[in-house]
Motif scaffolding. Structure first.
Motif, PDB file in Angstrom:
ATOM      1  N   ARG B 204       1.419  -2.556   8.746  1.00 23.52           N
ATOM      2  CA  ARG B 204       1.339  -3.620   7.747  1.00 23.52           C
ATOM      3  C   ARG B 204       0.284  -3.264   6.691  1.00 23.52           C
ATOM      4  NH1 ARG B 204       3.384  -8.312   7.957  1.00 23.52           N
ATOM      5  NH2 ARG B 204       1.533  -9.361   7.106  1.00 23.52           N
ATOM      6  N   ARG B 205      -0.721  -2.535   7.121  1.00 29.87           N
ATOM      7  CA  ARG B 205      -1.785  -2.152   6.192  1.00 29.87           C
ATOM      8  C   ARG B 205      -1.435  -0.785   5.604  1.00 29.87           C
ATOM      9  NH1 ARG B 205      -6.345  -4.832   7.239  1.00 29.87           N
ATOM     10  NH2 ARG B 205      -7.712  -3.040   6.831  1.00 29.87           N
ATOM     11  N   ILE B 206      -0.762  -0.828   4.467  1.00 30.39           N
ATOM     12  CA  ILE B 206      -0.211   0.408   3.890  1.00 30.39           C
ATOM     13  C   ILE B 206      -0.820   0.676   2.520  1.00 30.39           C
ATOM     14  CG2 ILE B 206       1.913   1.570   3.167  1.00 30.39           C
ATOM     15  CD1 ILE B 206       3.436  -0.204   5.122  1.00 30.39           C
ATOM     16  N   ALA B 207      -1.295   1.886   2.350  1.00 35.14           N
ATOM     17  CA  ALA B 207      -1.887   2.272   1.057  1.00 35.14           C
ATOM     18  C   ALA B 207      -0.927   3.175   0.285  1.00 35.14           C
ATOM     19  CB  ALA B 207      -3.212   2.995   1.283  1.00 35.14           C
ATOM     20  N   HIS B 208      -1.317   3.487  -0.948  1.00 31.52           N
ATOM     21  CA  HIS B 208      -0.448   4.347  -1.769  1.00 31.52           C
ATOM     22  C   HIS B 208      -1.286   5.306  -2.599  1.00 31.52           C
ATOM     23  CE1 HIS B 208       3.097   5.552  -4.060  1.00 31.52           C
ATOM     24  NE2 HIS B 208       2.474   5.283  -5.198  1.00 31.52           N
ATOM     25  N   ILE B 209      -0.927   6.571  -2.558  1.00 32.86           N
ATOM     26  CA  ILE B 209      -1.548   7.540  -3.458  1.00 32.86           C
ATOM     27  C   ILE B 209      -0.547   7.833  -4.557  1.00 32.86           C
ATOM     28  CG2 ILE B 209      -2.475   9.870  -3.682  1.00 32.86           C
ATOM     29  CD1 ILE B 209      -3.470   9.721  -0.858  1.00 32.86           C
ATOM     30  N   PRO B 235      -0.650  -7.257   3.723  1.00 32.37           N
ATOM     31  CA  PRO B 235      -2.022  -7.300   3.206  1.00 32.37           C
ATOM     32  C   PRO B 235      -2.177  -6.265   2.099  1.00 32.37           C
ATOM     33  CG  PRO B 235      -1.944  -6.279   5.385  1.00 32.37           C
ATOM     34  CD  PRO B 235      -0.598  -6.876   5.139  1.00 32.37           C
ATOM     35  N   SER B 236      -2.956  -6.599   1.093  1.00 32.93           N
ATOM     36  CA  SER B 236      -3.183  -5.613   0.044  1.00 32.93           C
ATOM     37  C   SER B 236      -4.667  -5.559  -0.279  1.00 32.93           C
ATOM     38  CB  SER B 236      -2.376  -5.955  -1.203  1.00 32.93           C
ATOM     39  OG  SER B 236      -2.995  -7.024  -1.884  1.00 32.93           O
ATOM     40  N   ASP B 237      -5.043  -4.505  -0.958  1.00 32.10           N
ATOM     41  CA  ASP B 237      -6.464  -4.271  -1.192  1.00 32.10           C
ATOM     42  C   ASP B 237      -6.551  -3.399  -2.430  1.00 32.10           C
ATOM     43  OD1 ASP B 237      -9.036  -2.936  -1.141  1.00 32.10           O
ATOM     44  OD2 ASP B 237      -9.235  -3.652   0.940  1.00 32.10           O
ATOM     45  N   ASP B 238      -7.407  -3.760  -3.344  1.00 33.54           N
ATOM     46  CA  ASP B 238      -7.509  -2.984  -4.582  1.00 33.54           C
ATOM     47  C   ASP B 238      -7.797  -1.509  -4.323  1.00 33.54           C
ATOM     48  OD1 ASP B 238      -6.947  -5.082  -6.115  1.00 33.54           O
ATOM     49  OD2 ASP B 238      -9.003  -5.452  -6.836  1.00 33.54           O
ATOM     50  N   GLY B 239      -8.550  -1.260  -3.267  1.00 29.98           N
ATOM     51  CA  GLY B 239      -8.936   0.111  -2.978  1.00 29.98           C
ATOM     52  C   GLY B 239      -7.814   0.918  -2.345  1.00 29.98           C
ATOM     53  N   THR B 269       1.350   5.967   1.861  1.00 32.77           N
ATOM     54  CA  THR B 269       2.530   6.551   1.219  1.00 32.77           C
ATOM     55  C   THR B 269       2.066   7.351   0.008  1.00 32.77           C
ATOM     56  OG1 THR B 269       2.796   4.563  -0.133  1.00 32.77           O
ATOM     57  CG2 THR B 269       4.038   4.659   1.913  1.00 32.77           C
ATOM     58  N   CYS B 270       2.487   8.581  -0.054  1.00 38.23           N
ATOM     59  CA  CYS B 270       2.104   9.406  -1.203  1.00 38.23           C
ATOM     60  C   CYS B 270       3.308   9.559  -2.119  1.00 38.23           C
ATOM     61  CB  CYS B 270       1.651  10.784  -0.749  1.00 38.23           C
ATOM     62  SG  CYS B 270       0.236  10.724   0.377  1.00 38.23           S
ATOM     63  N   ALA B 271       3.020   9.642  -3.408  1.00 36.90           N
ATOM     64  CA  ALA B 271       4.119   9.696  -4.370  1.00 36.90           C
ATOM     65  C   ALA B 271       4.789  11.062  -4.454  1.00 36.90           C
ATOM     66  CB  ALA B 271       3.637   9.248  -5.752  1.00 36.90           C
TER      67      ALA B 271
END
Lengths: 363, 363
Positions: B204-209, B235-239, B269-271
């Motif tokens: 659920r806590r997923i970031a993106h590059i 959940p989201s986070d500016d960082g 997840t990376c682009a």
DNA sequence: AGGCACAGTCGAAACGTTTCGCCGCCCTTA
DNA sequence: TAAGGGCGGCGAAACGTTTCGACTGTGCCT
């Protein structure tokens, strides 16, 4: 029915043109607009071989900008016989040539150097053996000033014809064709680097996965291996030299063959990185650990070699530099300068984690 | 002092040629030898628009062979306005453009298709922003029939000019420039594929590059990520959104930044794949295990993505197919056929070992 | 005053093709 | 036998440049 015309100049366009395609403006249009001669325009635009009064020159340049004039290089090529374009002939290795990491490195080197030298690249796409004559035709068709052959197979006589026709022609990689400028790498030195390193680690039972034996590189590396084994009185075994065709799958199959052999080596030198990567995969599948059970080395230091697991111990060839030297050589040849026939680049050893001290002999 | 001439045709060569360079034979030489007209030779050689008696035709063909005649394509180009050559413009991503795995895939696709269609490729080497006008000039200089732009940055107006000048022009990748034929991939679908998969695994806590935000692909993938997070109330986070510039080093730095953040995601997840590979390296250095501690995904399925350790879960773009479609489109355009402005290719999910069920929330 | 050098310009040839308009010939056909 | 129509072939124009030879002034030197 409607015919869209992308280029001025075909007879057809003369018939009904005008709105479909805003005829590209030529030097003649500028001349007409300014009431000067075509030659004057040419001189003005090129700072040509003859002087032009600054006043006229300025007017020409402005008119050119106004009319959106773009010089037609094909026409220019025809009269000057030069094209500011270098041809690149990739090796004929079947499908997906451009996926080869070695070619990628070499092409990148050539590409960068060409860019710096203001040369465009013409990439030859029809490489099948059956098209050999077509390659020759293309090389001679006037669109390129010189050609760079990357790792040509020995049956590619394009190199020879090009040379014969006085087209500047350079090869990268080690087909030492009589009199053809070649950028090569000291294969023997490279193999000795690896082999000495392995021996220093304690290996004696060393195998070799060879490349495509119609390529000079493959032959030389194999020869260097054989000589090294002989010179150092290392144990040898007929089953320890396997052919892997320079690609990962070949390396994979070769390694499987090697591992099914009754007497196993403790280290395997591969003639390039691709095969080493395939070989590692084969080991993993059969339950051999790399490097604990078997050390494996590559050759080339392609971009993929440190993404492998474990990262490959390999031999760095300065391929990018060779590419750039090749471009420089073509340009020098074009200016009729002397160029050494054979430039040999020195490889260096890159030790990473696909090699280690051999296991105690279980035998 | 001695001047070696590689090409017939310059005025200069007329002066002293003859032994240095065996003048290339032209259609005229054949005509002279056979006492027929130039036009007849042309007809005979091309099966030209007019008929020629079989007797004359055979004699012409034989003479051509005898004299080692090679047609000069530059001359042909000038009159026909066609060159059987397609230009390829790589993206401007600084040094070592050709080392980009994405470009490698795309170029390979274009290369293969071009070969099958008997077209050569002209690779543009001068891409620096400062040379933009030069690109345009080159495109219009008559040496190519059409151009394929690979992942052009949005400031590259070469595409527009080419289109305006009615040069068949196709782009690969998602710069949806008004009216320019584009082969693109459904980025949103691709991101959703990955994100759904991660969610299904329990993340659920997923970031993106993110990639280079002057590229449409980067924007769309980031947008898809944001929307997905919003739509699914994750959940989201500016960082948690960091820029990685599409290259491994960028991914590496982005991941370090991410890992120094007080609140950590369980998946990133990376682009693209390159950044994912860099990200994995960063994790390893900081003692995070992939995928046990953090799952990482890529995008593109480049050749390197399964050499990484662990092999990347990624999104396969049918890049090779897109390349081949691009060539087909250019050719169709040349024949004045209709070509859909926007062709969207569907990506697929490739699950490998860089992803797994998240650790129990330690929080 | 005559000659010369030189700047500045023009017209035309040349590069190697393709293809259009034209011509002469032979074979039909009326 | 005249008209018509292929067929096979020729000459020339055109594509867009570059560059050579020639021409015309102008200024300088003798």
């Amino acid at each position: 029915m409607a015919e869209i015309l992308y280029n001025k100049g075909t007879r057809a366009s003369k018939r009904f043109d005008e709105d479909k395609r805003s005829m590209a403006t030529s030097i003649k249009d500028i001349a007409k607009k300014l009431n000067v001669s075509v030659s004057t325009v040419s001189y003005a635009l090129n700072g040509g071989p003859r002087r032009v009064s600054t006043e006229v020159r300025d007017r020409v340049i402005e008119a050119a900008k106004d009319l959106g004039y773009r010089p037609n290089r094909v026409a220019k090529s025809m009269v000057t016989g030069k094209s500011r374009t270098i041809g690149v002939v990739p090796p004929e290795i079947g499908e997906d040539v451009l996926l080869s990491p070695y070619l990628q490195l070499a092409l990148n080197g050539v590409f960068n150097a060409a860019g710096k030298a203001n040369q465009d690249l013409m990439l030859f796409t029809r490489l099948a053996e059956s098209h050999h004559d077509e390659i020759v035709t293309t090389i001679l068709d006037g669109r390129i000033d010189g050609a760079i052959f990357i790792a040509p197979s020995r049956t590619n006589h394009g190199v020879l014809v090009a040379k014969e026709m006085h087209i500047p022609c350079v090869t990268i990689s080690n087909s030492q064709i009589e009199g053809v400028i070649t950028m090569s790498v000291a294969n023997r030195t490279g193999m000795n680097l690896v082999l000495n390193y392995l021996v220093k680690l304690g290996h004696r039972r060393i195998a070799h996965i060879a490349g495509r034996l119609d390529m000079q590189d493959a032959i030389e590396r194999l020869q260097a291996y054989s000589d090294f084994v002989g010179d150092n009185r290392l144990p040898s075994d007929d089953g320890w030299v396997v052919k892997g065709q320079f690609h990962p799958d070949g390396g994979y199959r070769a390694m499987k063959e090697l591992l099914s052999h009754p007497s196993l080596p403790t280290a395997v030198t591969c003639a390039n990185d691709d095969m080493a990567i395939g070989a590692i995969r084969a080991c993993r599948e059969l339950g051999f650990r790399v490097p604990e059970d078997i050390s494996i080395t590559g050759f080339d230091m392609t971009t993929t070699s440190d993404l492998a697991t474990p990262a490959l111990t390999t031999v760095r060839q300065p391929i990018a530099e060779m590419g750039s030297a090749a471009v420089a050589a073509v340009l020098a040849l074009l200016e009729d300068k002397e160029v050494p026939v054979h430039t040999v680049f020195q490889p260096t050893l890159v030790t990473r984690s696909s090699t280690c001290i051999p296991k105690k002999e279980s035998k």
